[in-house]
Write a protein that holds these residues in place. Structure first.
Motif, short mmCIF file in Angstrom:
data_model
loop_
_atom_site.label_atom_id
_atom_site.label_comp_id
_atom_site.label_asym_id
_atom_site.label_seq_id
_atom_site.Cartn_x
_atom_site.Cartn_y
_atom_site.Cartn_z
N ARG A 96 -12.90 -14.12 -45.18
CA ARG A 96 -12.41 -15.31 -45.89
C ARG A 96 -11.99 -14.90 -47.31
O ARG A 96 -12.75 -14.26 -48.03
N GLU A 100 -9.96 -18.96 -36.91
CA GLU A 100 -9.30 -18.94 -38.22
C GLU A 100 -9.02 -20.37 -38.70
O GLU A 100 -9.25 -20.70 -39.87
N LYS A 101 -8.51 -21.19 -37.80
CA LYS A 101 -8.14 -22.55 -38.21
C LYS A 101 -9.39 -23.34 -38.60
O LYS A 101 -9.42 -24.03 -39.63
N ARG A 103 -8.31 -18.80 -47.04
CA ARG A 103 -7.54 -18.03 -46.07
C ARG A 103 -8.53 -17.31 -45.17
O ARG A 103 -9.45 -16.64 -45.65
N SER A 104 -8.34 -17.43 -43.86
CA SER A 104 -9.34 -16.91 -42.93
C SER A 104 -8.65 -16.04 -41.89
O SER A 104 -7.80 -16.52 -41.14
N ASP A 105 -9.01 -14.77 -41.87
CA ASP A 105 -8.41 -13.83 -40.92
C ASP A 105 -9.50 -13.21 -40.06
O ASP A 105 -10.48 -12.68 -40.58
N ALA A 141 -3.04 -20.49 -39.42
CA ALA A 141 -3.73 -19.77 -40.49
C ALA A 141 -2.74 -19.01 -41.38
O ALA A 141 -3.04 -18.68 -42.51
N ASN A 179 -5.13 -12.05 -52.65
CA ASN A 179 -6.30 -12.49 -51.90
C ASN A 179 -7.54 -11.83 -52.49
O ASN A 179 -7.52 -10.64 -52.77
N SER A 233 -12.21 -22.26 -39.70
CA SER A 233 -12.73 -21.76 -40.97
C SER A 233 -11.87 -22.24 -42.14
O SER A 233 -12.39 -22.66 -43.19
N ARG A 234 -10.59 -22.19 -41.92
CA ARG A 234 -9.67 -22.60 -42.98
C ARG A 234 -9.82 -24.08 -43.29
O ARG A 234 -9.89 -24.50 -44.45
N ASP A 235 -9.90 -24.89 -42.23
CA ASP A 235 -10.06 -26.33 -42.43
C ASP A 235 -11.38 -26.64 -43.13
O ASP A 235 -11.46 -27.53 -43.98
N ARG A 268 -7.09 -17.50 -52.03
CA ARG A 268 -5.67 -17.17 -52.23
C ARG A 268 -5.22 -17.59 -53.62
O ARG A 268 -5.56 -18.70 -54.06
#
Lengths: 693, 693
Positions: free
Chosen positions: B181, B155-156, B165-167, B415, B118, B158-160, B184
């Motif tokens: 963010r 998270e979802k 990858r968003s934590d 996520a 990451n 942001s990821r979409d 990956r």
């Protein structure tokens, strides 16, 4: 499995369940299996044969067995039994434990620091005297005290009269008391030891395994009045050695079995004592392994401790595995129930015997409640170090010795005085760095187990971290100085108090609690002993003399056959040879612990590679049998016990003859190695001829 | 100390007490120690310098750190971080972990099985959104559920939206929530690894020690769409490398510190969790060490596990030692009391903050009561094996995935789906013999700890002994078959149930209890988190921005000096060199683990022995920092973190700059070894020039 006494474990199948096996038994020399040997082998066990074997058998009080093998005093045992002595005579410059030793002449033989050998001379039944003494106990005494007194009295009287070491031995769970008289020898000199690599070839990984290739021997010579002893009884050496399928005997000192334990006692071991002991063994294993890896000198210093720890760990792991097996515990339950049913079917319904079972269950519960503190404060678990042991001995010797003999803690009784002093005044090296390491770790463990806020823990740590406290105590104590120990021992408790030694004062600060924990333990033990004696007598009534008592580190006779067995569907041959040893080293690319000592590499061509090296037999052995001679029907030395295979791990519980095997070094292999690898021809000649050339 | 994430420990000095030390701190890139660097070093930390370092820093999701060191995608980390990948691509015939690897051309580079890297791209403050979500929670939800839902939603989304990858990361004990963010990368190929002997020279004995002589590096190349990645940000290699007394920085992912924990939390670790964990680590250490010693192949299979276990064991031993030190705990008590007093002195008396301290104490007590069962049944302590982990993942994935994203157990959130699948479908080898060994031992441990008669234990063992049950389960399960795993994962809970796999069914049989234990743990954790947030905010009010948050395996900046220190009254020089390595090998007679790989023996003459090999700095690091680049003021790569000295063991609790040191491999030493020992000139040239030749 290294079969030293300290590795003896406690658990067992009921004899009733185990007696399916023909070759089971660690028989008393006073009640040998004559009928069984006659019917199974047509072998006539004579009194003279037995007496000769008894007097040729030797007990190592460091925990192990051995035998006289020459008329000039040679005694053979295992390297791992002799290791303690090898270690103590080693220095940073001269590592006999690792590199071996050979004295080609008497002048080169090296005296051991504190080794004591015992040779059994006679056995006398004192059951009636002990029981009478307990019945006529003094007002205020409990039965345990009364028994201790009468036993101490018998021992002292015998010792004074005969000059022999005299021990009253409890057999058949208190059904019988026997006075064992031993000749003591303390001038023991080292004659030969191989490299530890050869003695313990394959190391911890091969421990408990078979086939094996170990020259696990160590040879001493006993002296008396500065001259080699000339024992009347010694074993004739068999040059051919053990053959497949022949009848053999093992004469030695199995340390402890508990084949008659009740289910609640087994459950205590399964649920309480073994898990706690195993956790301690594993933490010590990790501690000493890591420390040993830092330098060669560390490894040398820790070797003996680490060896014992890894060995005990494997044994207890194996034992716990059986105890956690519902199949095993189910069998135990059924056997106990069926015994109780047979009792109920008798006239009177065996009421007192059934009550005895209940008493054991209650006593076990009471002991379980204080077991943790007992283990850490009285049994030494929280203070793992030689220094602490000495400090406590000095403290307690000062307090105990002024008391009447019968009222002392047992280890301070007159009969054990010489052994105590031998240990206390031993010049063995004690390494402060190693002591700080192990004491620091066990104080950490003590703090974890009893709790940081526990008042005893707070008192022990005295405001320091466990490691800092250990360093302070070990650096501050004088108990490593033998002269200091002699002075305090001679001066008694006043001198001990005046010395204000920090480690002795630590021992004092926990001694009230430690003694009261011991009192609980001994009281419950007494309840159990009495109850076991009741059960034991009832068992006799039902089973007659088909029985043998549990092992007690006294001389026993086992018999069996040199015999192959099956493992994972394949037959394991009963004998290995030198060729197998070299093959094993090659398959591991000579990597530790499968490497060979340089001498063995260099001398390969000189060896007859077909010479047998190790062999297995069905003899019933246990810890303490290490170094026991294996003899043939003619009473000749054909090998020496040093291990059991992995299937023998449940021997504490009971005997199984399908796969369980005792492992010996072969007498022919010993001669071949002495002559061809070590050039020890004078020694080999002495073994073959029974006298020095 | 190996600084992988899994070794992160929990405990800490209050910041108030620790802030005496100038170079303490694992600083956020969003809130860097500009003022401190300016005043102590006159160093001007610019945004561009920081942004470049951030994007050149890499997180290994196997637990560790690394950095881009060429424009053609080279990433350098530690050998012990790469070890998991090396192990997984090794076979019985080809042992890359032990023997090393070098791909002179791109075609020879070998793809890793399941490694994910990451690279942090941006950080966004989402504190307000998280708190608003919790405040507006759905009826029936508790705060923990509500927070999980809102975090999963953020998270979802942001990821979409970004494809990254968003934590959502919890900082300052819940005082702040930040959206991290990451880009990956999953096509990671091995370029270079030295022999483990060189990487981990001195082995476990030298672990935590200094001076050191380890080439603890491993070099990968990141690919994207089948081609080497060309990262815009990578670190320029310093050919001269670190110099004594110069200012250096460490950019990496410290896994976890707990420097703000309250006294009851520290006591829980001291009295409950650490002793239990240490006992497990030590029994595993003994188990795997003994098994490894039986054959080379066993050793290869167990190496990675054993490595992690021994490392964690040392770390926890060190941490527990500090916690058992009355000096340390006294300081903690005083610091906490003084903080509470400062609260009382404020207007309002800080009543809610003092209440928060009490809430933590109560929550800790509640958790302590179920900790043993939580540890063994939910946290996997009773079922140590890769197979069980997979079996439970399949079971839970089937149950969790149909639920709304926010209601799932966190590891099954959308996520984390890709990471979960990467792990679940990994082709890594799983060895049935090793699995039987470890599962059998942990079932034994489970039986000891929960008790033989415990209904859950009885259900787990199903009438067998622990070892027999482990053998039956591992032989009977199909979870080693990746196709089977794919089928069950795709088919969901119906397919999982239909498979009737014995190991999955075992996981199912304990899952009700395991989940309810987890629920208790999470509920108490939630109470603590909220209370810690209250305390954290109060602390901010008192201490301002002089503070940094505890480590959370997110990117942090540490700074310090390459600096000598004193140990036992002697000065330890900050740099070692190749000459020292050869001297150390000679003084140990080349015995393991102080032997040198054959290549190193052969190439000695070619080396400039004065080249620096390792060095220490005062940077504040912890587990997870392994593989972090050490950079100079110019932002150049001057070394790579791989360890801390023994005095740094209390870093979880707090920072001490007198003796505590971070240990790096020196950038000049890496080049010298690559060229002179490994003949890896193409690789060395790429490092020096920043591009492939």
């Amino acid at each position: 499995m290294k079969l030293r006494r300290l590795t003896g474990l406690a658990a067992g199948l009921l004899a009733a369940a185990a007696f399916a096996h023909a070759e089971e038994g660690m028989w008393l020399f006073t009640d040998p299996p004559r009928a069984q040997l006659q019917s199974a082998y047509g072998f006539d066990l004579t009194a003279a044969w037995l007496q000769h074997l008894m007097k040729a058998s030797v007990r190592f009080n460091s925990g192990g067995s051995g035998s006289f093998v020459s008329g000039d005093g040679l005694v053979i045992t295992n390297h791992h039994v002799g290791l303690d002595s090898l270690q103590k005579m080693s220095t940073a410059g001269q590592n006999y434990a690792r590199d071996g030793f050979y004295a080609a002449t008497g002048a080169q033989e090296r005296k051991c620091l504190d080794l004591e050998l015992n040779v059994l001379q006679s056995v006398e039944d004192v059951t009636a005297r002990v029981n009478a003494g307990v019945a006529a106990k003094a007002p205020g005494d409990d039965d345990a005290q009364a028994r201790r007194k009468v036993m101490a009295g018998i021992e002292k009287e015998s010792r004074d009269r005969t000059g022999l070491r005299s021990d009253v031995v409890t057999l058949y769970q208190g059904g019988s008391y026997q006075l064992y008289r031993y000749k003591r020898y303390t001038d023991i000199r080292l004659v030969f030891a191989p490299e530890q690599q050869a003695a313990f070839y394959g190391g911890d990984p091969d421990n408990f395994e078979y086939p094996r290739y170990d020259l696990d021997i160590c040879i001493f010579r006993v002296y008396e009045n500065g001259q080699p002893l000339h024992p009347a009884d010694y074993l004739k050496w068999s040059v051919a050695g053990a053959r497949a399928d022949e009848l053999v005997f093992v004469s030695g000192h199995p340390g402890r079995t508990d084949r008659l334990l009740t289910v609640p006692e087994l459950e205590f071991m399964r649920d309480v004592s073994f898990p706690l002991q195993l956790a301690q063994l594993k933490r010590l294993d990790v501690l000493l392994s890591a420390w040993s890896a830092r330098s060669d000198e560390n490894a040398r210093r820790a070797k003996d401790d680490l060896f014992g720890i890894q060995n005990s760990r494997k044994l207890r792991d194996g034992a716990l595995s059986a105890l956690q097996d519902p199949g095993f515990m189910g069998t135990k339950d059924i056997a106990e129930d069926s015994f109780k049913q047979r009792l109920r079917d008798r006239p009177g319904g065996g009421r007192s015997v059934l009550a005895a079972f209940r008493q054991i269950a209650v006593a076990q519960r009471v002991f379980a409640r204080s077991y943790l503190r007992y283990r850490y404060l009285e049994a030494g678990g929280g203070f793992f170090s030689d220094s602490f042991g000495i400090a406590r001995e000095l403290l307690r010797a000062g307090e105990e010795r002024p008391k009447p003999n019968g009222e002392r803690l047992r280890e301070y009784g007159d009969a054990r005085r010489e052994s105590l002093e031998l240990d206390l005044f031993s010049d063995r090296p004690i390494y402060p760095d190693l002591e700080i390491l192990t004491l620091g770790d066990s104080l950490t463990d003590l703090t974890e187990k009893l709790g940081y806020d526990d008042p005893t823990v707070q008192a022990v740590l005295a405001g320091k971290s466990p490691r800092a406290r250990a360093a302070e105590l070990i650096r501050g104590t004088h108990v490593r100085d033998v002269a200091f120990r002699r002075k305090l021992y001679a001066g008694g408790s006043a001198a001990v108090a005046a010395a204000a030694d920090p480690l002795i004062e630590l021992a004092r600060s926990i001694d009230d609690e430690a003694r009261s924990l011991r009192k609980i333990a001994e009281a419950q033990d007494e309840v159990k002993q009495q109850a076991q004696a009741v059960i034991g007598r009832a068992r006799f009534a039902l089973e007659g003399t088909s029985n043998y008592p549990d092992a007690t580190f006294t001389l026993r006779l086992a018999y069996g056959t040199v015999k192959a067995y099956e493992e994972n569907g394949e037959e394991v041959a009963p004998l290995t040879n030198f060729a197998g040893l070299y093959e094993r080293a090659a398959s591991h690319h000579g990597r530790e612990p499968f490497d060979l000592p340089p001498r063995w590499v260099a001398r390969k061509a000189a060896l007859d590679l077909q010479t047998p090296l190790n062999f297995v037999s069905t003899c019933d052995i246990i810890g303490g049998n290490s170094g026991s001679p294996t003899v043939n029907a003619a009473g000749e030395f054909v090998g020496i016990i040093f291990d059991g295979n992995i299937e023998s791990l449940s021997a504490d519980f009971g005997y199984q003859d399908a796969q369980s095997r005792a492992v010996s070094v072969h007498s022919a292999g010993i001669l071949e190695a002495l002559r061809q690898v070590y050039g020890a021809n004078a020694l080999a000649d002495e073994l073959v001829h029974g006298h020095r050339p």
